[in-house]
Design a protein around this motif. Structure first.
Motif, short mmCIF file in Angstrom:
data_model
loop_
_atom_site.label_atom_id
_atom_site.label_comp_id
_atom_site.label_asym_id
_atom_site.label_seq_id
_atom_site.Cartn_x
_atom_site.Cartn_y
_atom_site.Cartn_z
N VAL A 159 51.19 13.91 30.97
CA VAL A 159 51.13 14.22 32.91
C VAL A 159 51.75 15.49 33.20
O VAL A 159 50.51 15.83 34.54
N LEU A 160 52.41 16.89 32.78
CA LEU A 160 52.11 17.71 33.48
C LEU A 160 51.25 18.19 33.16
O LEU A 160 50.86 19.31 33.95
N CYS A 161 50.03 17.60 31.76
CA CYS A 161 49.02 18.47 31.04
C CYS A 161 47.80 18.08 32.28
O CYS A 161 47.35 18.98 32.82
N LEU A 162 47.72 16.57 32.59
CA LEU A 162 47.00 17.02 33.32
C LEU A 162 46.95 16.99 34.90
O LEU A 162 46.28 17.22 35.45
N PHE A 163 48.29 17.09 35.29
CA PHE A 163 48.50 18.27 35.96
C PHE A 163 48.47 19.99 36.74
O PHE A 163 47.66 19.53 37.72
N THR A 164 48.90 20.13 36.14
CA THR A 164 48.42 21.39 36.00
C THR A 164 46.69 21.63 35.32
O THR A 164 46.18 22.70 36.08
N LEU A 165 46.26 20.80 35.30
CA LEU A 165 44.89 20.82 34.98
C LEU A 165 43.88 20.15 36.29
O LEU A 165 42.80 21.43 36.49
N THR A 166 44.41 20.05 36.55
CA THR A 166 44.31 19.49 38.14
C THR A 166 44.46 20.80 39.09
O THR A 166 43.22 20.99 39.86
N LEU A 167 45.42 20.87 38.87
CA LEU A 167 45.90 22.65 39.47
C LEU A 167 44.71 23.36 39.35
O LEU A 167 44.54 24.23 40.43
N ALA A 168 44.43 23.56 37.79
CA ALA A 168 43.50 24.35 37.82
C ALA A 168 41.83 24.14 38.17
O ALA A 168 41.32 25.78 38.67
N ILE A 169 41.94 23.59 37.78
CA ILE A 169 40.23 22.44 38.71
C ILE A 169 40.25 23.18 40.18
O ILE A 169 39.30 23.64 40.54
N TYR A 170 41.22 22.92 40.85
CA TYR A 170 41.36 22.61 42.27
C TYR A 170 41.66 24.23 42.85
O TYR A 170 40.56 24.88 44.14
N GLY A 171 42.05 25.17 42.15
CA GLY A 171 42.17 26.11 42.45
C GLY A 171 40.43 27.42 42.10
O GLY A 171 40.34 27.71 42.81
N ILE A 172 39.65 26.78 40.91
CA ILE A 172 38.36 27.21 40.87
C ILE A 172 37.52 26.93 41.86
O ILE A 172 36.80 27.33 42.83
N ILE A 173 38.03 25.51 42.38
CA ILE A 173 36.93 24.79 43.24
C ILE A 173 37.18 25.74 44.75
O ILE A 173 36.06 25.94 45.42
N ARG A 174 38.35 26.05 45.11
CA ARG A 174 39.01 26.35 46.33
C ARG A 174 38.29 28.08 46.40
O ARG A 174 38.25 28.12 47.48
N ASN A 175 38.53 28.96 45.53
CA ASN A 175 37.84 29.93 45.12
C ASN A 175 36.49 30.23 45.47
O ASN A 175 35.64 30.87 46.65
N GLN A 176 35.52 29.03 45.02
CA GLN A 176 34.15 29.08 45.21
C GLN A 176 34.30 28.82 46.25
O GLN A 176 32.97 29.48 47.20
N LYS A 177 34.71 27.53 47.19
CA LYS A 177 34.23 27.42 48.42
C LYS A 177 34.45 28.98 49.50
O LYS A 177 34.19 28.82 51.27
N ILE A 178 35.86 29.40 49.37
CA ILE A 178 36.25 30.61 50.08
C ILE A 178 35.00 31.56 50.11
O ILE A 178 34.38 32.04 50.65
N LYS A 179 34.89 32.14 48.57
CA LYS A 179 33.63 32.63 48.03
C LYS A 179 32.04 32.28 49.41
O LYS A 179 31.67 33.20 49.96
N GLU A 180 31.69 31.67 48.80
CA GLU A 180 30.64 30.81 49.86
C GLU A 180 31.24 30.94 51.36
O GLU A 180 30.28 31.70 52.05
N ARG A 181 31.52 31.13 51.78
CA ARG A 181 31.76 31.19 53.65
C ARG A 181 31.92 32.79 54.12
O ARG A 181 31.74 33.95 53.73
#
Length: 63
Positions: free
Chosen positions: A41-63
């Protein structure tokens, strides 16, 4: 309010943590299933956080 990017080293650390939790979960599966499930469960949680961080950084970069 200005959005702040998540530092790439934090995202890398989350992927390393995900890998470590997944490997530990795999090793503990035969001996202690409850601990293996918690680590999975911790593995899935940290994987979700890492993927969210990548997506968030890309959205901020586009603006």
């Amino acid at each position: 309010m200005k959005k702040v990017k998540i530092h790439p080293l934090i995202i890398v650390a989350l992927f390393i943590n995900t890998w470590g939790n997944g490997f530990s979960s795999y090793r503990l599966y035969e001996d202690d299933r409850a601990a293996a499930i918690v680590l999975a469960v911790l593995c899935l949680f940290t994987l979700t956080l890492a993927i969210y961080g990548i997506i968030r950084n890309q959205k901020i970069k586009e603006r």
